[in-house]
Design a protein around this motif. Sequence first.
Motif, PDB file in Angstrom:
ATOM      1  N   ALA A   1     -18.067  12.766   5.386  1.00 14.65           N
ATOM      2  CA  ALA A   1     -17.440  12.758   4.285  1.00 14.65           C
ATOM      3  C   ALA A   1     -16.518  13.922   4.026  1.00 14.65           C
ATOM      4  O   ALA A   1     -16.764  14.908   4.406  1.00 14.65           O
ATOM      5  N   ALA A   2     -15.370  13.524   3.293  1.00 14.18           N
ATOM      6  CA  ALA A   2     -14.466  14.346   3.069  1.00 14.18           C
ATOM      7  C   ALA A   2     -13.978  15.146   3.971  1.00 14.18           C
ATOM      8  O   ALA A   2     -13.636  16.473   3.834  1.00 14.18           O
TER       9      ALA A   2
ATOM     10  N   ARG B   1     -16.926   4.587  -6.731  1.00 15.09           N
ATOM     11  CA  ARG B   1     -16.985   5.765  -6.234  1.00 15.09           C
ATOM     12  C   ARG B   1     -17.683   6.606  -7.390  1.00 15.09           C
ATOM     13  O   ARG B   1     -17.515   7.690  -7.467  1.00 15.09           O
TER      14      ARG B   1
ATOM     15  N   ASP C   1     -22.258   7.330  -4.920  1.00 13.15           N
ATOM     16  CA  ASP C   1     -22.420   8.149  -3.907  1.00 13.15           C
ATOM     17  C   ASP C   1     -23.849   8.563  -3.405  1.00 13.15           C
ATOM     18  O   ASP C   1     -24.269   8.756  -2.153  1.00 13.15           O
TER      19      ASP C   1
ATOM     20  N   ARG D   1     -15.708  20.774   3.348  1.00 15.31           N
ATOM     21  CA  ARG D   1     -15.812  19.269   2.675  1.00 15.31           C
ATOM     22  C   ARG D   1     -16.465  19.512   1.290  1.00 15.31           C
ATOM     23  O   ARG D   1     -15.932  18.547   0.541  1.00 15.31           O
TER      24      ARG D   1
ATOM     25  N   ARG E   1     -13.725  20.651  -1.147  1.00 14.32           N
ATOM     26  CA  ARG E   1     -12.672  19.528  -1.266  1.00 14.32           C
ATOM     27  C   ARG E   1     -13.364  18.407  -2.448  1.00 14.32           C
ATOM     28  O   ARG E   1     -12.757  18.123  -3.181  1.00 14.32           O
ATOM     29  N   ARG E   2     -14.584  17.922  -2.053  1.00 16.07           N
ATOM     30  CA  ARG E   2     -15.028  17.025  -2.975  1.00 16.07           C
ATOM     31  C   ARG E   2     -15.414  17.367  -4.417  1.00 16.07           C
ATOM     32  O   ARG E   2     -15.271  16.661  -5.210  1.00 16.07           O
TER      33      ARG E   2
ATOM     34  N   GLU F   1     -12.087  17.583  -6.305  1.00 18.46           N
ATOM     35  CA  GLU F   1     -11.657  15.970  -6.405  1.00 18.46           C
ATOM     36  C   GLU F   1     -12.412  15.531  -7.588  1.00 18.46           C
ATOM     37  O   GLU F   1     -11.875  14.838  -8.539  1.00 18.46           O
TER      38      GLU F   1
ATOM     39  N   VAL G   1     -22.942  19.082  -5.135  1.00 19.05           N
ATOM     40  CA  VAL G   1     -22.030  18.340  -4.345  1.00 19.05           C
ATOM     41  C   VAL G   1     -22.195  18.851  -2.940  1.00 19.05           C
ATOM     42  O   VAL G   1     -22.735  17.984  -2.056  1.00 19.05           O
TER      43      VAL G   1
ATOM     44  N   MET H   1     -24.068  16.174  -0.131  1.00 22.15           N
ATOM     45  CA  MET H   1     -22.977  16.083   1.284  1.00 22.15           C
ATOM     46  C   MET H   1     -23.937  16.432   2.330  1.00 22.15           C
ATOM     47  O   MET H   1     -23.900  15.523   3.222  1.00 22.15           O
TER      48      MET H   1
END
Length: 252
Positions: free
Chosen positions: A26-27, A109, A114, A179, A182-183, A186, A199, A203
Amino acid sequence: MNPATTTAPIPKLSIGPGVIAIDGPAASGKSTVGFAVAGLLNYLFFDTGAMYRVVTWAALDQSADLGDADAVGQLAETIEISILPVGDAQDGRHLTVLVDGRDVTWAVRSPEVDQNVSTVAAMPRVRAALSQHQRLIGSQYAHGHAGMDGIVMVGRDIGTVVLPDAPLKIYLDAPVTERAQRRFLELQKRGKSTTFEQVLADMQARDRIDSQRAIAPLRAADDALIISTAGLGVQEIVARIVALATNQPFNQ
Ligand code: DC
């Protein structure tokens, strides 16, 4: 055998290999990179994660029991999923996802999807149904279809299970903290309230389920090119993949 049919196929140097498989956690940048590569080569961008998300979204929408793998499997076998190019939409999407004609591109999304999608993606019946669909799309576009010259298919098991004969396989990777960062950015941009710690924990949980499941776990195919995206710009990665796909030298 007719000698005329034994000559080697002419490599499609100008339009690339027809099929590019991109896998990774992911990401890791699969979607951003895959979308840009597809645009440059006039390939269809096909994100298989969206299909697992659709089944999860539909199960939640119907209040189905996510512990009942047979019921969710049956849903995956019967649901009508269309993954289409962006079209006129200008909201940052990389593809349009329709279920029975309804646009669920952003609905799939949500944080709720998730949190549940890895569990659904580990169900054998769900994987069998969706992989078969993905294989069909892959072979349909491999030699050009509907005005496109090929397909970029992204996911977790494209190079290993769905399209093991893909002539070009890429595995994108980056450390989980990068990652998650980044998520997190976002999600903030989309106005979702969450913390970096949350997050990161989500992840790590998804990475664990995706890479430890019994069927088609996340891993790089033996013949994939592994690119660590940490500290690299999107442009650079895209240029490298396009150069590989078109047999051009890469000098950056
Ligand atoms: O890439 P993504 O975050 O949209 O993927 C959603 C989930 O689907 C993730 O848990 C991994 C799973 N997935 C998979 O198992 N196989 C694929 N080919 C694509 C996604």
